[in-house]
Write a protein that holds these residues in place. Structure first.
Motif, PDB file in Angstrom:
ATOM      1  N   LEU A 170       0.819  -1.205   0.000  1.00 46.54           N
ATOM      2  CA  LEU A 170       0.000   0.000   0.000  1.00 46.54           C
ATOM      3  C   LEU A 170       0.857   1.261   0.000  1.00 46.54           C
ATOM      4  CD1 LEU A 170      -2.669  -0.981   2.695  1.00 46.54           C
ATOM      5  CD2 LEU A 170      -3.055  -0.788   0.232  1.00 46.54           C
ATOM      6  N   HIS A 171       0.377   2.288  -0.684  1.00 47.36           N
ATOM      7  CA  HIS A 171       0.962   3.618  -0.576  1.00 47.36           C
ATOM      8  C   HIS A 171       0.971   3.999   0.903  1.00 47.36           C
ATOM      9  CE1 HIS A 171       0.934   8.047  -0.607  1.00 47.36           C
ATOM     10  NE2 HIS A 171       1.496   7.973  -1.801  1.00 47.36           N
ATOM     11  N   PRO A 172       1.982   4.748   1.372  1.00 44.35           N
ATOM     12  CA  PRO A 172       2.049   5.102   2.800  1.00 44.35           C
ATOM     13  C   PRO A 172       0.773   5.735   3.353  1.00 44.35           C
ATOM     14  CG  PRO A 172       4.117   5.623   1.738  1.00 44.35           C
ATOM     15  CD  PRO A 172       3.196   5.164   0.644  1.00 44.35           C
ATOM     16  N   PHE A 173       0.121   6.596   2.565  1.00 51.23           N
ATOM     17  CA  PHE A 173      -1.135   7.190   3.027  1.00 51.23           C
ATOM     18  C   PHE A 173      -2.204   6.122   3.222  1.00 51.23           C
ATOM     19  CE2 PHE A 173      -5.218   8.478   0.854  1.00 51.23           C
ATOM     20  CZ  PHE A 173      -5.852   8.912   2.006  1.00 51.23           C
ATOM     21  N   LEU A 174      -2.308   5.207   2.269  1.00 49.92           N
ATOM     22  CA  LEU A 174      -3.312   4.148   2.368  1.00 49.92           C
ATOM     23  C   LEU A 174      -2.968   3.168   3.484  1.00 49.92           C
ATOM     24  CD1 LEU A 174      -3.963   3.420  -1.422  1.00 49.92           C
ATOM     25  CD2 LEU A 174      -5.245   4.920   0.125  1.00 49.92           C
ATOM     26  N   ALA A 175      -1.682   2.881   3.648  1.00 58.51           N
ATOM     27  CA  ALA A 175      -1.260   1.976   4.716  1.00 58.51           C
ATOM     28  C   ALA A 175      -1.604   2.558   6.082  1.00 58.51           C
ATOM     29  CB  ALA A 175       0.232   1.704   4.608  1.00 58.51           C
ATOM     30  N   ARG A 176      -1.341   3.855   6.258  1.00 60.00           N
ATOM     31  CA  ARG A 176      -1.683   4.504   7.528  1.00 60.00           C
ATOM     32  C   ARG A 176      -3.187   4.484   7.758  1.00 60.00           C
ATOM     33  NH1 ARG A 176      -0.203   9.974   6.712  1.00 60.00           N
ATOM     34  NH2 ARG A 176      -2.309  10.231   5.901  1.00 60.00           N
ATOM     35  N   SER A 177      -3.956   4.784   6.722  1.00 62.03           N
ATOM     36  CA  SER A 177      -5.412   4.781   6.850  1.00 62.03           C
ATOM     37  C   SER A 177      -5.931   3.393   7.200  1.00 62.03           C
ATOM     38  CB  SER A 177      -6.051   5.260   5.540  1.00 62.03           C
ATOM     39  OG  SER A 177      -5.636   6.578   5.222  1.00 62.03           O
ATOM     40  N   TYR A 178      -5.339   2.383   6.569  1.00 62.94           N
ATOM     41  CA  TYR A 178      -5.766   1.002   6.809  1.00 62.94           C
ATOM     42  C   TYR A 178      -5.483   0.585   8.246  1.00 62.94           C
ATOM     43  CZ  TYR A 178      -6.105  -4.080   6.164  1.00 62.94           C
ATOM     44  OH  TYR A 178      -6.452  -5.408   6.284  1.00 62.94           O
ATOM     45  N   VAL A 179      -4.275   0.841   8.713  1.00 60.36           N
ATOM     46  CA  VAL A 179      -3.876   0.417  10.063  1.00 60.36           C
ATOM     47  C   VAL A 179      -4.569   1.242  11.140  1.00 60.36           C
ATOM     48  CG1 VAL A 179      -1.939   0.266  11.661  1.00 60.36           C
ATOM     49  CG2 VAL A 179      -1.659  -0.481   9.288  1.00 60.36           C
ATOM     50  N   ASP A 180      -4.622   2.554  10.943  1.00 59.36           N
ATOM     51  CA  ASP A 180      -5.125   3.438  11.990  1.00 59.36           C
ATOM     52  C   ASP A 180      -6.650   3.490  12.076  1.00 59.36           C
ATOM     53  OD1 ASP A 180      -2.518   3.979  12.518  1.00 59.36           O
ATOM     54  OD2 ASP A 180      -2.525   6.034  11.765  1.00 59.36           O
ATOM     55  N   PHE A 181      -7.326   3.333  10.934  1.00 66.06           N
ATOM     56  CA  PHE A 181      -8.767   3.566  10.931  1.00 66.06           C
ATOM     57  C   PHE A 181      -9.604   2.446  10.306  1.00 66.06           C
ATOM     58  CE2 PHE A 181      -6.725   7.842  10.378  1.00 66.06           C
ATOM     59  CZ  PHE A 181      -6.910   8.273  11.686  1.00 66.06           C
ATOM     60  N   LEU A 182      -9.246   2.020   9.100  1.00 60.51           N
ATOM     61  CA  LEU A 182     -10.154   1.191   8.315  1.00 60.51           C
ATOM     62  C   LEU A 182     -10.273  -0.240   8.818  1.00 60.51           C
ATOM     63  CD1 LEU A 182      -9.238   2.444   4.713  1.00 60.51           C
ATOM     64  CD2 LEU A 182     -10.906   3.364   6.340  1.00 60.51           C
ATOM     65  N   LYS A 183      -9.150  -0.887   9.091  1.00 57.53           N
ATOM     66  CA  LYS A 183      -9.174  -2.293   9.489  1.00 57.53           C
ATOM     67  C   LYS A 183      -9.967  -2.482  10.785  1.00 57.53           C
ATOM     68  CE  LYS A 183      -6.129  -6.291  10.266  1.00 57.53           C
ATOM     69  NZ  LYS A 183      -6.540  -6.626  11.654  1.00 57.53           N
ATOM     70  N   GLY A 184      -9.663  -1.683  11.794  1.00 55.83           N
ATOM     71  CA  GLY A 184     -10.356  -1.800  13.069  1.00 55.83           C
ATOM     72  C   GLY A 184     -11.838  -1.499  12.945  1.00 55.83           C
TER      73      GLY A 184
END
Length: 432
Positions: free
Chosen positions: A225-239
């Motif tokens: 993932l692009h760093p922005f998408l990776a951060r969004s995934y880990v910090d917000f989306l997955k949970g």
């Protein structure tokens, strides 16, 4: 068609309009809106443009959908007078133009194209109706406590990126009044972006690329993932996907729900394997819908993990599913053009009826606490005024506004957004 005497509906409508006019007169924060949209051009600083606010476009939507564009005002009092005179059902804010929008025709007669937008906040529009394929509690304009968290996650993802990836500081989030949220980015570098630059920012956020005819609506390129998408995934989306979304929507609980997800897997043998397992267990489980959904999600993840070495294209499948259900669905065209209009804060949604809700600001740092169903309605504000319960003067900074229905919203607007914005205008001449 003309009537000799008004019908009862017309009488009721007239009474409602009179009450709504009283609400507009008492509660709309004219001076605050003027201070915001003036950005320090108040004549007290070197280099101030005293005509700046007067080149801002406003549009009014009147009764019977009469639409007035390119209105402009020299002062807060002129804006207030026009609103009280025209009594718009909706107020939209547009760009700052090179010349006074009200006088654009006079300039066009010169044969030169001098009427052009020169400045405008970077804006974003997110509507819950664009999530209809991934929410099962509501559809269309309806919204409830089960699907609104999709808007909350959108705010978190976009706000974090605007701050951390782009360095913006002055960002205003506003409830649209019915079914979505608006974002105003007010930093100078945002306001002065060209349409090409705005398009580039909008495309930065583009992930959701499908339509109702596509099984796979999200395309995550490559194997990471692009760093922005990776951060969004880990910090917000997955949970959120594995927590609130599963609890509220139970997206694997029935065949019509999980079939849409299985279609996102590009290998039919994996689809068949999971579908057969879930169909066999459908009538034997005593678990709740939420528990069933969580079990099947774990089974899907484990299956995909075990097959990755055979099918490299499956490496991002879990992430694609999560993004499909949770990633912000921005109306990108709204963000790309400088001359796009957006509803003003503190007006009401234009749908008729006394249940219209006010477009109040949302605190992005506490957006989990925002409840769209608790936002004051027009009828509640009218009742408050008629009962003498609203003592506030919205343009008096010293008034105790907390006790009124709109008090906390106006106080938040002033303290968390307008105050820091005006301070930046004073300390940094380049800001204005």
């Amino acid at each position: 068609m003309h009537h000799n005497s008004p019908t009862q509906n017309q009488k009721n409508s007239s009474m409602f309009i009179t009450s709504e006019f009283t609400t507009a007169r008492n509660l709309f924060p004219y001076n605050d809106i003027h201070k915001w949209l003036s950005y320090g051009h108040d004549g007290k600083h070197p280099g101030c443009d005293e005509y700046y606010f007067g080149r801002r476009e406003f549009s009014f939507t009147l009764e019977n959908d009469v639409y007035l564009r390119y209105k402009s005002f020299k002062s807060a009092s002129a804006l207030e007078h026009a609103i009280k005179s025209c009594f718009p059902y909706k107020i939209d804010i547009g760009a700052v133009y090179s010349v006074d929008p009200d006088k654009r025709h006079a300039y066009s007669q010169t044969g030169t194209n001098v009427f052009t937008p020169v400045e405008r906040e970077l804006v974003f529009d997110i509507d819950i109706t664009d999530y209809d394929d991934v929410r099962y509690c509501c559809s269309g304009a309806d919204v409830c406590s089960k699907c609104w968290p999709l808007m909350t996650v959108a705010i978190k993802v976009i706000h974090t990126s605007l701050k951390e990836d782009f360095g913006f500081k002055h960002i205003l989030w506003v409830f649209s009044g019915r079914r979505g949220v608006h974002c105003w980015v007010c930093d100078p570098k945002a306001r002065r972006m060209t349409n090409e630059q705005r398009s580039a920012v909008a495309e930065y956020f583009r992930v959701y690329k499908g339509n109702e005819n596509n099984a796979r609506k999200v395309a995550l390129m490559g194997y990471s993932l692009h760093p922005f998408l990776a951060r969004s995934y880990v910090d917000f989306l997955k949970g959120f996907f594995e927590g609130e979304l599963q609890a509220n929507q139970s997206i694997f609980s029935t065949k019509d729900k999980y079939d849409k997800i299985l279609e996102m897997i590009s290998y039919e043998d994996i689809q068949s394997e999971l579908r057969e397992k879930w169909e066999k267990s459908a009538n034997r489980s005593s678990l709740s819908e939420e528990a069933i959904s969580l079990v099947r999600w774990e089974q899907l993840k484990n299956t995909l993990q075990s097959k990755k070495h055979k099918a490299p294209t499956l490496r991002m499948c879990v992430e694609e599913i999560v993004f499909t259900f949770t990633y912000p669905r921005i109306d990108l065209e709204v963000s790309k053009q400088m001359n796009h209009l957006l509803k003003a804060p503190f007006c009401v949604h234009p749908k008729t009826g006394p249940s219209r809700r006010v477009c109040v600001p949302i605190d992005p740092n506490n957006c989990d606490e925002f409840d769209p169903l608790a936002v004051p309605t027009l009828s509640q504000l009218i009742e408050e005024i008629n009962s003498g319960g609203s003592k506030m003067g919205v343009d008096d900074d010293d008034d105790d506004t907390d006790s009124s229905l709109l008090g906390k919203s106006i106080k938040f607007f002033r303290s968390s957004f307008l105050g820091p914005l005006l301070k930046s205008c004073k300390v940094d001449p380049s800001f204005i």
